[in-house]
Design a protein around this motif. Structure first.
Motif, PDB file in Angstrom:
ATOM      1  N   SER A  98      61.300  20.525 -64.531  1.00  0.00           N
ATOM      2  CA  SER A  98      60.977  19.329 -64.032  1.00  0.00           C
ATOM      3  C   SER A  98      61.881  18.163 -64.615  1.00  0.00           C
ATOM      4  O   SER A  98      62.456  17.274 -63.946  1.00  0.00           O
ATOM      5  N   LEU A  99      62.204  18.404 -65.783  1.00  0.00           N
ATOM      6  CA  LEU A  99      63.125  17.238 -66.323  1.00  0.00           C
ATOM      7  C   LEU A  99      64.487  17.409 -65.607  1.00  0.00           C
ATOM      8  O   LEU A  99      65.234  16.460 -65.478  1.00  0.00           O
ATOM      9  N   MET A 100      64.911  18.744 -65.564  1.00  0.00           N
ATOM     10  CA  MET A 100      66.257  18.834 -64.844  1.00  0.00           C
ATOM     11  C   MET A 100      66.377  18.360 -63.344  1.00  0.00           C
ATOM     12  O   MET A 100      67.577  17.981 -62.936  1.00  0.00           O
ATOM     13  N   HIS A 101      65.195  18.487 -62.842  1.00  0.00           N
ATOM     14  CA  HIS A 101      65.102  17.849 -61.335  1.00  0.00           C
ATOM     15  C   HIS A 101      65.205  16.278 -61.545  1.00  0.00           C
ATOM     16  O   HIS A 101      66.128  15.688 -60.885  1.00  0.00           O
ATOM     17  N   GLY A 126      73.588  20.470 -51.265  1.00  0.00           N
ATOM     18  CA  GLY A 126      74.173  20.722 -52.497  1.00  0.00           C
ATOM     19  C   GLY A 126      73.381  20.081 -53.769  1.00  0.00           C
ATOM     20  O   GLY A 126      74.145  20.201 -54.762  1.00  0.00           O
ATOM     21  N   LEU A 127      72.343  19.349 -53.397  1.00  0.00           N
ATOM     22  CA  LEU A 127      71.306  18.933 -54.477  1.00  0.00           C
ATOM     23  C   LEU A 127      70.537  19.860 -54.895  1.00  0.00           C
ATOM     24  O   LEU A 127      69.917  20.852 -54.115  1.00  0.00           O
ATOM     25  N   THR A 128      69.986  19.847 -56.427  1.00  0.00           N
ATOM     26  CA  THR A 128      69.027  20.800 -56.651  1.00  0.00           C
ATOM     27  C   THR A 128      67.914  20.608 -56.027  1.00  0.00           C
ATOM     28  O   THR A 128      67.350  19.373 -55.923  1.00  0.00           O
ATOM     29  N   SER A 129      67.322  21.766 -55.875  1.00  0.00           N
ATOM     30  CA  SER A 129      65.945  21.534 -54.898  1.00  0.00           C
ATOM     31  C   SER A 129      64.897  21.377 -56.032  1.00  0.00           C
ATOM     32  O   SER A 129      64.791  21.510 -57.161  1.00  0.00           O
TER      33      SER A 129
END
Length: 214
Positions: free
Chosen positions: A125-128, A8-11
């Protein structure tokens, strides 16, 4: 939209990070360099915020004050993107394997991004980074010591074979927390004796379902 992994984590937005790296590779101004295990890179260098792109290998992000590990990074990776991170001098990147990397000032990096219209890749990249920071806070802050140990045992079980085969369970937890060595060892010994985990020569060999309370 974000993609999500099985937990459920952003990949990791590998394609976007790789696009940023690939855009820099032809430029002699920002050469790919080689680094050795243990080599460190500061987020603040000569009063300039720095951006670090990991082309090959593995690194960790640590606090300078106590070497607490905050995050692990596997290539392709990028860190140091935010101009708004407080006290960047308190953090560093440290190689855990042989690496290849690009290291440049954040101002230079963002001029390059602007010139080549790479803001979408930066945004992903920042969203991750934000997602991983939120998960770190959720799993390590204001929770019981036992739950913290369980979270880190789970994280260790998901590490690469090289890490699991070379880093003891105790050291892995101590590197990422402020818990006492004696407390961690006591908890691991009890879990091992109960058959919830299998530890041999300090290494985590197997992890079964852990009890909810200890």
């Amino acid at each position: 939209m974000d993609n999500y992994d099985k937990n459920g984590l952003t990949s990791k937005p590998v394609a976007h990070i790789q696009a940023l790296i690939d855009s820099l590779l032809p430029l002699t101004l920002f050469p790919v360099r080689k680094g050795k295990p243990g080599q460190s890179f500061q987020f603040l260098l000569q009063d300039k915020r720095m951006c670090f792109l990991l082309v090959r290998g593995e690194c960790v992000i640590k606090r300078n004050s106590d070497s607490l590990i905050l995050h692990a990074m596997i290539a392709p990776g990028i860190t140091g993107l935010s101009n708004f991170t407080p006290a960047p001098a308190h953090l560093k990147v440290q190689a855990t394997t042989a690496i290849e990397y690009i290291y440049l000032s954040l101002d230079e990096f963002y001029r390059h991004v602007d010139d080549h219209d790479l803001w979408k890749a930066v945004a992903y990249s920042l969203m991750h980074v934000n997602s991983r920071f939120n998960e770190y806070m959720k799993s390590t802050t204001a929770i019981p010591n036992y739950e913290l140990i369980c979270n880190l045992l789970t994280a260790l079980s998901e590490e690469s074979f090289e890490t699991r085969a070379t880093v003891s369970a105790v050291q892995y937890i101590l590197d990422r927390t402020s818990l006492s060595r004696s407390g961690v060892m006591k908890t691991l010994a009890a879990l091992n004796a109960g058959g919830y985990i299998v530890i041999k020569r300090g290494l985590l060999i197997k992890m079964n379902k852990l009890p909810e309370k200890f």
